[in-house]
Design a protein around this motif. Structure first.
Motif, short mmCIF file in Angstrom:
data_model
loop_
_atom_site.label_atom_id
_atom_site.label_comp_id
_atom_site.label_asym_id
_atom_site.label_seq_id
_atom_site.Cartn_x
_atom_site.Cartn_y
_atom_site.Cartn_z
N ARG A 55 -0.36 -12.23 1.45
CA ARG A 55 -0.87 -13.09 0.38
C ARG A 55 0.07 -14.27 0.09
NH1 ARG A 55 -3.80 -9.58 1.06
NH2 ARG A 55 -5.57 -8.80 -0.13
N ILE A 109 2.77 -15.23 2.28
CA ILE A 109 3.65 -15.48 3.44
C ILE A 109 3.96 -16.97 3.55
CG2 ILE A 109 3.97 -15.11 5.93
CD1 ILE A 109 3.64 -12.53 4.20
N ASP A 165 -5.07 -10.20 -7.80
CA ASP A 165 -4.14 -10.92 -6.93
C ASP A 165 -4.01 -12.38 -7.34
OD1 ASP A 165 -3.61 -8.66 -5.49
OD2 ASP A 165 -4.98 -9.15 -3.84
N ARG A 172 0.84 -1.20 0.00
CA ARG A 172 0.00 0.00 0.00
C ARG A 172 0.88 1.26 0.00
NH1 ARG A 172 -5.54 -0.55 1.86
NH2 ARG A 172 -6.11 -2.76 1.79
N1 LIG Z 1 2.09 -10.28 1.01
C1 LIG Z 1 1.34 -9.48 0.24
C2 LIG Z 1 0.48 -8.51 0.84
C3 LIG Z 1 -0.28 -7.71 0.02
N2 LIG Z 1 -0.18 -7.81 -1.33
C4 LIG Z 1 -0.89 -6.91 -2.23
O1 LIG Z 1 -1.32 -5.74 -1.53
C5 LIG Z 1 -2.73 -5.57 -1.62
C6 LIG Z 1 -3.23 -4.98 -0.32
O2 LIG Z 1 -3.03 -5.96 0.69
P1 LIG Z 1 -3.72 -5.87 2.11
O3 LIG Z 1 -3.38 -7.12 2.83
O4 LIG Z 1 -3.36 -4.59 2.75
O5 LIG Z 1 -5.25 -5.81 1.71
P2 LIG Z 1 -6.50 -6.32 2.55
O6 LIG Z 1 -6.51 -7.81 2.39
O7 LIG Z 1 -6.28 -5.90 3.96
O8 LIG Z 1 -7.66 -5.65 1.88
C7 LIG Z 1 -3.28 -6.93 -1.97
O9 LIG Z 1 -4.52 -6.85 -2.68
C8 LIG Z 1 -2.15 -7.54 -2.82
O10 LIG Z 1 -2.24 -7.09 -4.15
C9 LIG Z 1 0.66 -8.78 -1.89
O11 LIG Z 1 0.72 -8.89 -3.12
N3 LIG Z 1 1.40 -9.59 -1.10
#
Ligand SMILES: Nc1ccn([C@@H]2O[C@H](COP(=O)(O)OP(=O)(O)O)[C@@H](O)[C@H]2O)c(=O)n1
Ligand SMILES: Nc1ncnc2c1ncn2[C@@H]1O[C@H](COP(=O)(O)OP(=O)(O)O)[C@@H](O)[C@H]1O
Length: 217
Positions: A114, A116, A168, A36
């Protein structure tokens, strides 16, 4: 102990990761905030062909202090920008070390995101994949925004979340899928407290099994 928590938007993974971190006295990293922060930093280039290079440079320059502004980082716009920078291989590469060193600190950590369980901590002690149906996720996010005084168009929000999840899931560099050894927890029908109890039970069982395995060996 390293706990990996993954799942789609607004499934409750951040709330659970924070609860697990509190319960076990571990530090917690919401890795979505990194994406973000990068997205927000390069938003003015969104429609230009400089976007990928600018995003990689922003990811390379990212500092923990950039994560301290939840007001701008948790908007729907920041979420959408995050998923756009998240498809850039160089951005993921640049953010890898930050996440990996957080995970490897002494005593362990809880990370949510996403990838981890698949990419950042494939060696995590326990992996959770949090799920909830799309309507429940939209309603939770709507209430979250309303609680801070934002007007919410539920129809638009539903589509925003679906669009981001689709991006995603198709992300060629994201590895956004459930790790084979992740425990699935569907929170659609669970309160926050019940979901946390269920998550703790999963962690306890997984750790007991690991300890049992070590004894057998
Ligand atoms: N480890 C991660 C965390 C987030 N993201 C990306 O960042 C965006 C925002 O993540 P977030 O975890 O803050 O979103 P929410 O699930 O909280 O809505 C996600 O839609 C993914 O595109 C990612 O690609 N890999
Ligand atoms: N089991 C649950 N029941 C109801 N609301 C929840 C539940 N889990 C989380 N929430 C709320 O839903 C919103 C999104 O949760 P969050 O943990 O930020 O999701 P994520 O990190 O997956 O995007 C927050 O306002 C949170 O308080």
């Amino acid at each position: 102990m390293i706990i990996a928590v993954d799942g789609p938007a607004a499934s409750g993974k951040g709330t659970l990761a924070a609860g697990l971190a509190r319960h076990y006295g571990l530090p917690h990293l919401d890795t979505g905030l990194l994406y973000r922060a990068v997205g927000v930093a390069v938003q003015e280039f969104e429609e230009t062909d400089q976007f990928p290079d600018r995003a990689v440079a922003a990811a390379e320059a990212l500092d923990a202090r950039d994560l301290r502004d939840p007001e701008t980082l948790t908007t729907a716009r920041a979420g959408s920008l995050a998923s756009k920078v998240a498809v850039i291989a160089g951005v993921r590469q640049a953010l890898f070390d930050f996440q990996r060193s957080f995970a490897l600190q002494k005593g362990g950590a809880v990370l949510d995101g996403r990838d981890i369980g698949t990419k950042i901590c494939p060696d995590a002690d326990v992996k959770l994949f949090i799920q909830a149906d799309s309507k429940a996720r939209m309603e939770r996010r709507a209430r979250q925004f309303e609680a801070r005084g934002e007007a919410v168009d539920r129809y638009a929000l539903y589509h925003q979340i679906e669009e981001r999840d689709a991006r995603d899931m198709l992300n060629p560099h994201g590895g956004f899928y459930r790790a084979k050894d992740a425990h699935l927890l569907d929170t659609t029908q669970l309160s926050i407290e019940a979901a946390l109890r269920a998550a703790i039970a999963i962690v306890e069982t997984a750790m007991a099994l690991k300890a049992g395995d070590r004894k057998v060996l």
